[in-house]
Design a protein around this motif. Structure first.
Motif, mmCIF file in Angstrom:
data_model
loop_
_atom_site.group_PDB
_atom_site.id
_atom_site.type_symbol
_atom_site.label_atom_id
_atom_site.label_comp_id
_atom_site.label_asym_id
_atom_site.label_seq_id
_atom_site.Cartn_x
_atom_site.Cartn_y
_atom_site.Cartn_z
ATOM 1 N N SER A 15 0.190 21.812 2.092
ATOM 2 C CA SER A 15 -1.045 22.075 3.347
ATOM 3 C C SER A 15 -1.367 21.160 4.612
ATOM 4 O O SER A 15 -1.590 21.297 5.655
ATOM 5 C CB SER A 15 -1.479 23.113 3.288
ATOM 6 N N LEU A 16 -2.211 20.396 3.484
ATOM 7 C CA LEU A 16 -2.391 18.788 4.356
ATOM 8 C C LEU A 16 -1.978 18.404 5.338
ATOM 9 O O LEU A 16 -2.176 18.021 6.205
ATOM 10 C CB LEU A 16 -3.318 18.437 3.371
ATOM 11 N N THR A 17 -0.857 17.856 4.801
ATOM 12 C CA THR A 17 0.250 17.077 5.427
ATOM 13 C C THR A 17 0.642 17.942 6.386
ATOM 14 O O THR A 17 0.574 17.613 7.971
ATOM 15 C CB THR A 17 0.779 16.571 4.972
ATOM 16 N N ASN A 18 1.233 19.115 6.502
ATOM 17 C CA ASN A 18 1.203 20.143 7.838
ATOM 18 C C ASN A 18 0.200 19.798 9.055
ATOM 19 O O ASN A 18 0.348 19.614 10.316
ATOM 20 C CB ASN A 18 1.476 21.607 7.690
ATOM 21 N N GLU A 19 -0.884 20.373 8.603
ATOM 22 C CA GLU A 19 -2.241 20.350 9.488
ATOM 23 C C GLU A 19 -2.111 18.888 10.065
ATOM 24 O O GLU A 19 -2.485 18.690 11.063
ATOM 25 C CB GLU A 19 -3.801 20.567 8.434
ATOM 26 N N LEU A 20 -2.084 17.408 9.449
ATOM 27 C CA LEU A 20 -1.884 16.169 10.477
ATOM 28 C C LEU A 20 -0.814 16.312 11.295
ATOM 29 O O LEU A 20 -1.068 15.423 11.293
ATOM 30 C CB LEU A 20 -1.881 15.154 9.123
ATOM 31 N N ILE A 21 -0.217 16.739 10.945
ATOM 32 C CA ILE A 21 0.895 16.505 11.262
ATOM 33 C C ILE A 21 0.842 17.064 12.603
ATOM 34 O O ILE A 21 1.360 16.711 14.271
ATOM 35 C CB ILE A 21 2.330 17.491 11.048
ATOM 36 N N ARG B 292 0.658 -1.236 0.142
ATOM 37 C CA ARG B 292 -0.252 0.122 0.395
ATOM 38 C C ARG B 292 0.950 1.469 -0.038
ATOM 39 O O ARG B 292 1.802 0.980 0.916
ATOM 40 C CB ARG B 292 -1.050 -0.055 1.236
ATOM 41 N N MET B 293 0.549 1.988 -0.891
ATOM 42 C CA MET B 293 1.009 3.460 -0.649
ATOM 43 C C MET B 293 0.830 4.797 0.306
ATOM 44 O O MET B 293 -0.679 4.865 0.059
ATOM 45 C CB MET B 293 1.341 4.155 -2.501
ATOM 46 N N VAL B 294 1.950 4.309 0.617
ATOM 47 C CA VAL B 294 1.288 5.815 2.099
ATOM 48 C C VAL B 294 2.196 6.393 1.788
ATOM 49 O O VAL B 294 3.700 6.867 1.654
ATOM 50 C CB VAL B 294 0.925 4.702 3.781
ATOM 51 N N LEU B 295 1.496 7.967 2.971
ATOM 52 C CA LEU B 295 2.711 9.025 3.807
ATOM 53 C C LEU B 295 2.555 8.718 4.965
ATOM 54 O O LEU B 295 1.829 9.098 5.578
ATOM 55 C CB LEU B 295 2.572 10.246 3.091
ATOM 56 N N PHE B 296 4.026 8.847 5.519
ATOM 57 C CA PHE B 296 4.157 8.685 7.502
ATOM 58 C C PHE B 296 3.916 10.677 6.840
ATOM 59 O O PHE B 296 5.246 10.909 6.704
ATOM 60 C CB PHE B 296 4.934 8.377 7.670
ATOM 61 N N PRO B 297 3.103 11.052 7.630
ATOM 62 C CA PRO B 297 3.024 12.717 8.202
ATOM 63 C C PRO B 297 4.219 13.152 7.994
ATOM 64 O O PRO B 297 5.060 14.076 7.446
ATOM 65 C CB PRO B 297 2.113 13.262 8.513
ATOM 66 N N HIS B 298 5.803 12.906 8.760
ATOM 67 C CA HIS B 298 6.695 13.826 9.144
ATOM 68 C C HIS B 298 7.766 13.255 7.911
ATOM 69 O O HIS B 298 8.881 13.554 8.335
ATOM 70 C CB HIS B 298 6.777 12.626 11.001
ATOM 71 N N LYS B 299 7.466 12.304 7.121
ATOM 72 C CA LYS B 299 8.019 12.126 6.309
ATOM 73 C C LYS B 299 7.881 12.372 5.004
ATOM 74 O O LYS B 299 8.898 12.569 4.185
ATOM 75 C CB LYS B 299 8.186 11.075 5.951
ATOM 76 N N GLY C 279 6.879 11.861 -0.401
ATOM 77 C CA GLY C 279 7.812 11.206 0.583
ATOM 78 C C GLY C 279 7.418 9.847 0.337
ATOM 79 O O GLY C 279 7.661 8.655 1.686
ATOM 80 N N ALA C 280 6.127 9.170 -0.148
ATOM 81 C CA ALA C 280 5.054 8.796 0.206
ATOM 82 C C ALA C 280 5.846 7.165 0.217
ATOM 83 O O ALA C 280 7.007 7.470 -0.770
ATOM 84 C CB ALA C 280 4.031 8.698 -0.476
ATOM 85 N N GLU C 281 5.791 5.905 0.955
ATOM 86 C CA GLU C 281 6.279 4.614 0.361
ATOM 87 C C GLU C 281 5.096 4.023 0.361
ATOM 88 O O GLU C 281 4.302 3.616 0.721
ATOM 89 C CB GLU C 281 7.424 4.894 1.507
ATOM 90 N N GLU C 282 5.360 2.609 -0.009
ATOM 91 C CA GLU C 282 4.906 1.373 -0.369
ATOM 92 C C GLU C 282 5.561 0.682 1.435
ATOM 93 O O GLU C 282 6.414 0.122 1.232
ATOM 94 C CB GLU C 282 5.235 0.434 -1.191
ATOM 95 N N ILE C 283 4.577 0.314 1.901
ATOM 96 C CA ILE C 283 4.217 -0.770 3.159
ATOM 97 C C ILE C 283 3.820 -2.392 2.913
ATOM 98 O O ILE C 283 2.716 -1.997 2.325
ATOM 99 C CB ILE C 283 4.320 -0.291 4.274
#
Length: 226
Positions: free
Chosen positions: A181-187, A70-77, A207-211
């Motif tokens: 902007s979305l990611t910064n808010e989610l952080i 699954r492709m995801v972005l951990f916000p801090h990354k 910065g998204a990655e597959e997990i």
């Protein structure tokens, strides 16, 4: 492309009126899990809360997916280039939230994407996600240049995970502005991840990655597949 999967639909489980899905481990190698059912708010929310999403077009029945990986972005990354940082600082764009959800989803449907013919954002999908917006689950982020809507994105907010659905840009960097902007808010809100569903180079550059699907499901549901 969704059209490539029509031939295997008859080999998949068909959903009934009951809101339920087959075990995720039964999905095809590409993540295709089942077909049929409907796009009711109840079914869609059940799907997203269990790591499943719909993706189809007008030439096929509703197709339900749970890809592995699954492709995801951990916000801090999140990766923000120097040029994008300058865009954020310079105040070129203005951001709003949920001010024109239907305009955002309409624009996302019009975007021409490489390797795709037509759009998977059908009229039925628009109606379904607009209903989720009314219920407070689907949210849009709009980017304005002066008084013109030039970019944005929408997705499903699960409270600890944001499931990104689509974005559009009519001016350079507008969709990135929405995403950053979305990611910064989610952080700030301590969200665990943004679900990006499937791999693209553009998402990887941010910065998204597959997990593994199992790891993704543990984060979304709070329990393991095993």
């Amino acid at each position: 492309m969704v059209l490539n999967y029509i031939a295997v639909v008859n080999l998949l489980p068909q959903l009934s009126d009951e809101i339920n899905f087959p075990p995720l481990e039964s999905a095809t190698s590409d993540g295709l899990l089942a077909y049929g059912g409907d796009l009711s708010a109840e079914r869609l929310l059940y799907a997203y809360r269990n790591g499943i999403f719909p993706w189809y077009d007008d030439n096929s029945p509703i197709l339900w997916w749970s890809p592995d990986p699954r492709m995801v972005l951990f916000p801090h990354k999140l990766k923000v280039s120097k040029s994008m940082r300058k865009v954020m600082r310079d105040g070129l764009f203005r951001l709003t939230k949920n001010s024109c959800f239907e305009r955002v989803i309409d624009q996302c449907a019009k975007v021409k994407r490489e390797g795709e013919h037509g759009t998977w954002i059908t009229d039925a999908m628009k109606r379904a996600y607009s209903k989720l917006n009314e219920l407070g689950y689907a949210k849009s982020y709009e980017v304005w240049y002066e008084d013109e809507l030039v970019g944005g994105l929408y997705g499903i907010d699960l409270g600890h995970v944001f499931c990104g659905e689509s974005m559009f840009s009519l001016k350079s960097n507008a969709s990135k502005f929405a995403f950053v902007s979305l990611t910064n808010e989610l952080i700030e809100k301590k969200y665990q991840l943004i679900d990006c569903q499937v791999y693209t180079k553009h998402l990887e550059s941010l910065g998204a990655e597959e997990i593994p699907r199992e790891q993704f499901i543990e984060i979304v549901t709070g329990h393991s597949l095993k």
